[in-house]
Design a protein around this motif. Sequence first.
Motif, short mmCIF file in Angstrom:
data_model
loop_
_atom_site.label_atom_id
_atom_site.label_comp_id
_atom_site.label_asym_id
_atom_site.label_seq_id
_atom_site.Cartn_x
_atom_site.Cartn_y
_atom_site.Cartn_z
N LYS A 145 39.11 48.19 47.15
CA LYS A 145 37.67 48.32 46.95
C LYS A 145 37.19 47.47 45.77
N SER A 146 37.99 47.39 44.72
CA SER A 146 37.62 46.55 43.57
C SER A 146 37.58 45.08 43.96
N ALA A 147 38.56 44.68 44.77
CA ALA A 147 38.61 43.28 45.21
C ALA A 147 37.39 42.94 46.06
N LEU A 148 37.03 43.84 46.99
CA LEU A 148 35.87 43.61 47.84
C LEU A 148 34.57 43.60 47.02
N ALA A 149 34.49 44.45 46.02
CA ALA A 149 33.30 44.48 45.16
C ALA A 149 33.15 43.14 44.44
N GLU A 150 34.26 42.60 43.99
CA GLU A 150 34.23 41.29 43.32
C GLU A 150 33.78 40.20 44.29
N ALA A 151 34.13 40.38 45.56
CA ALA A 151 33.74 39.38 46.58
C ALA A 151 32.32 39.59 47.08
N GLU A 168 33.95 33.38 54.72
CA GLU A 168 34.25 34.66 54.07
C GLU A 168 35.73 35.00 54.16
N TRP A 169 36.36 34.70 55.28
CA TRP A 169 37.78 34.99 55.39
C TRP A 169 38.59 34.17 54.39
N ASN A 170 38.22 32.92 54.21
CA ASN A 170 38.90 32.09 53.21
C ASN A 170 38.71 32.66 51.80
N GLN A 171 37.49 33.14 51.51
CA GLN A 171 37.21 33.73 50.21
C GLN A 171 38.00 35.03 50.03
N LEU A 172 38.04 35.85 51.05
CA LEU A 172 38.72 37.13 50.94
C LEU A 172 40.23 36.95 50.75
N GLN A 173 40.81 35.97 51.39
CA GLN A 173 42.24 35.73 51.19
C GLN A 173 42.53 35.43 49.73
N THR A 174 41.67 34.62 49.12
CA THR A 174 41.84 34.28 47.71
C THR A 174 41.69 35.52 46.82
N ILE A 175 40.68 36.33 47.11
CA ILE A 175 40.42 37.53 46.30
C ILE A 175 41.55 38.55 46.44
N PHE A 176 41.98 38.79 47.67
CA PHE A 176 43.06 39.76 47.88
C PHE A 176 44.36 39.28 47.26
N GLU A 177 44.62 37.99 47.35
CA GLU A 177 45.83 37.43 46.73
C GLU A 177 45.77 37.61 45.22
N LYS A 178 44.62 37.39 44.64
CA LYS A 178 44.43 37.54 43.20
C LYS A 178 44.68 38.98 42.74
N HIS A 179 44.21 39.94 43.52
CA HIS A 179 44.35 41.35 43.15
C HIS A 179 45.65 41.97 43.64
N GLY A 180 46.44 41.21 44.39
CA GLY A 180 47.71 41.73 44.87
C GLY A 180 47.58 42.75 45.98
N VAL A 181 46.52 42.65 46.77
CA VAL A 181 46.30 43.58 47.88
C VAL A 181 46.96 43.02 49.14
N ASP A 182 47.95 43.72 49.66
CA ASP A 182 48.62 43.27 50.88
C ASP A 182 47.69 43.44 52.07
#
Length: 405
Positions: free
Chosen positions: A150-156, A99-113
């Motif tokens: 929140k949008s990034a987490l919803a996508e994940a 999950e952490w690997n997935q979240l890094q990708t999602i946050f990077e995609k959405h530009g969430v620091d």
Amino acid sequence: MLLDLRFLRSEIKTMTRQQQFLINLIVTVLNTKKNKQNFEDPDSSEDLNWETIQYLMSEKKLLTYILFVETGKFDQLKTPEIMSRVAATLQQSIAFEYEWNQLQTIFEKHGVDCLPLKGINIRNYYPDILLRPMCDLDILYREEQNETMKSALAEAGYWLQAEGIKHDHFVNDYGVHVEMHREMVEAGTSYREYYQNIWNKVRKVEGYQHIFKLSPEDEYIFVIVHMKEHFIRGEAELKMLTDVYVMQKQCDLDKEYIRKELDVIGLSEFEGNISRLAQNWFSGECKVDDDLVELSEYLLGNQKYNTEKDSFFAFSTHGNKVKYFIYAVFPSLPRMQSMFPWLRKWPVLLPAAWMIRIVRAIRYRQHNIRTEWTRLKNINKSNYEQGRELNAMFRRYGLGENDYE
């Protein structure tokens, strides 16, 4: 390195024989470069209470240490129930890693620091990440990116489970919990100002534009701050002490920088005591200095204070049931502003924010309500003297009066 149980014949007043066994097990695993170690089978091990050892390993979240030793006669540890729990812990660790690997990708995609905190980072200093289990993923983000986060987490695949004062709780279908922190520490604590500009200290993780990390020194300082927050509530865990030891052992830390920073936030003396205890326990000597006995007892759970730690903490900090009720149900304006940023512009709306928080708690966090109610019921006058002794002990080990208000 063999598990030498000869030290069990000596008297260390602060530990039971089973606790001494556990400490030496940690020493064996953390101080070896080999994959597995053999235990000696001394006759003195025959009168150990293996059920107690199994309980302690489970309670202290040390079950995975079994995987890194060859137990010999100590197969008593590997009961079907224990190995089932070990398997569950492994499964959870794998889920967190994925999950952490997935979240890094999602946050990077959405530009969430994002700045990962606590176990996500510290586990990498251990001989194996399986030796440092986690209950959730703790991630700091920029508050102004709240909706994007929140949008990034919803996508994940995550949804909001509950809102807290300094962080919100998210969960997915696999039961992985993520705590998204708006702030490093809760408003109203003596360290909030120190961490207000934490983003000025971070650096980018290689290969990412929006995933950041702290220096090992600043990570170590936060380990001490986080341990202190749990320490004063009777919640400090043995793994927090192993975190201190492992980081000191594996990192070439700038001790002068750490000392100066800890001086700023008033935790130098506390860190010195914690550090000395960690070295005494885990460097192989398994000893306790006379002036650290009370600290040792407290961390092992042998403290002389009331076992209902939350109750005497609440009483000693707030004085009586009414004050604690007000503290728990109607948080101060600075604490509420962390949860409801719009209060910074319209502080007069604090009563409305209290009502919103109460409704959300009834709807989403009934477990917390029951916990607070239990604490409130358990507060009584007998806690007063215990609270005074507890506060005196805090001061002896380097925590001032305002560190736990």
